[in-house]
Design a protein around this motif. Structure first.
Motif, PDB file in Angstrom:
ATOM      1  N   SER A   1      -4.632  -4.334  -0.663  1.00 42.80           N
ATOM      2  CA  SER A   1      -3.595  -3.320  -0.910  1.00 42.80           C
ATOM      3  C   SER A   1      -4.182  -1.986  -1.342  1.00 42.80           C
ATOM      4  O   SER A   1      -3.773  -0.925  -0.859  1.00 42.80           O
TER       5      SER A   1
ATOM      6  N   PRO B   1       0.811  -1.230   0.000  1.00 45.75           N
ATOM      7  CA  PRO B   1       0.000   0.000   0.000  1.00 45.75           C
ATOM      8  C   PRO B   1       0.842   1.277   0.000  1.00 45.75           C
ATOM      9  O   PRO B   1       0.444   2.286  -0.588  1.00 45.75           O
TER      10      PRO B   1
ATOM     11  N   GLY C   1      -5.789  -0.183   1.456  1.00 47.84           N
ATOM     12  CA  GLY C   1      -4.789   0.254   2.428  1.00 47.84           C
ATOM     13  C   GLY C   1      -4.068   1.527   2.045  1.00 47.84           C
ATOM     14  O   GLY C   1      -3.405   2.148   2.884  1.00 47.84           O
ATOM     15  N   THR C   2      -4.183   1.940   0.779  1.00 44.55           N
ATOM     16  CA  THR C   2      -3.506   3.172   0.343  1.00 44.55           C
ATOM     17  C   THR C   2      -4.208   4.434   0.827  1.00 44.55           C
ATOM     18  O   THR C   2      -3.621   5.520   0.772  1.00 44.55           O
TER      19      THR C   2
END
Length: 300
Positions: free
Chosen positions: A173, A90, A176-177
């Motif tokens: 992912s 991320p 999660g960024t």
């Protein structure tokens, strides 16, 4: 200003906070009383108060169990793989998207990588099965066509952990960024302008401005991640678990379900769960102490 005056002034903020506070009290704190059954030989027909107390017998049974080493090894290896292979993804994605200047393209990419987070893990496991099964799977179909052989991805112990990490990266992912992009949005643009005037290229700006600016966010999320070292997620592991890969797939979460729900060992499984929680708290406190020793703010 007095406490009463502040409460009156901010009453609507507290009103909005009340549902979340009630949720944690009712579903997180009140059930903690149930942890006491880990010191009992809990019998449902006797109830909480009449079940006999046996002290630390459940914990002695757990630590003396031949499967304890296997469970601990499998859980720690999966958590280590998650830290090494998933945790940085991320961050890298957020850094890459932060460099994109075409707003339309950036939003399209964000949407595409966010979508998997909202897909049920049951669907993810089903897609994995459809792609990798030896009975008509797409991947094995291509392998058989070009190599004449297939690979038992779903039943081979050697492929279990890579599949779990690949599922986690694909599914989580993008979502999660969000935190890292929010942190990057707070970086002072004048720092980049000054660096550009001094001749710093994009890589230098990334290394000397961008990464230091989100370092505290990375450290805090890493500390919180340490609390989940013994928590690999029940649903994903359970859906991918089978008798042929159990030696590397069985973790504390699935073991608690097997002992507590399928075999009715409520006290024993509660002891396992409490052990996980205590270890998580110790790791969070230790990671926070270590972060402060290295000059970071930590979580408190």
């Amino acid at each position: 200003m007095s406490v009463t005056a502040r409460l009156k002034r901010d009453r609507w903020i507290y009103f909005l906070m009340a549902p979340g506070l009630l949720y944690f009290i009712i579903f997180k704190y009140v059930p903690m009383w149930g942890l006491l059954i880990s010191f009992q030989d809990y019998q449902p027909y006797l109830g909480f108060w009449k079940s006999p107390w046996i002290g630390f017998e459940n914990y002695r049974m757990f630590f003396g169990n031949m499967e304890f080493g296997m469970l601990l090894r499998n859980t720690l290896v999966l958590s280590f793989y998650n830290l090494v292979f998933y945790f940085p993804v991320p961050i890298v994605l957020a850094l890459l998207m932060n460099e994109v200047r075409r707003l339309v393209f950036k939003r399209a990419v964000q949407t595409l990588i966010y979508v998997p987070h909202f897909i049920s893990m049951v669907i993810v496991a089903s897609l994995t099965y459809v792609l990798l099964t030896t009975q008509g799977g797409v991947v094995n179909g291509l392998l058989e066509k070009h190599t004449g052989s297939s690979i038992d991805f779903l039943t081979s112990p050697g492929w279990f952990r890579p599949l779990i990490i690949a599922q986690t990266i694909w599914k989580e992912s993008g979502f999660g960024t969000i935190i890292f992009l929010a942190a990057l949005a707070g970086v002072d643009i004048e720092q980049y302008e000054a660096a550009y005037m001094d001749g710093a290229n994009r890589w230098r700006q990334l290394w000397h401005i961008t990464l230091p600016s989100i370092r505290n966010t990375i450290v805090i999320l890493l500390i919180l991640r340490m609390g989940d070292v013994l928590d690999n997620g029940f649903e994903q592991i359970y859906l991918m678990l089978n008798p042929l890969n159990r030696e590397v797939a069985e973790v504390f979460d699935t073991y608690v379900y097997m002992m507590g729900i399928t075999q009715g060992a409520f006290s024993y499984s509660t002891a396992v769960g409490l052990f996980k929680g205590i270890v998580g708290v110790i790791l969070v406190l230790g990671a926070n102490w270590l972060a402060k020793r290295f000059g970071q703010s930590g979580i408190y």
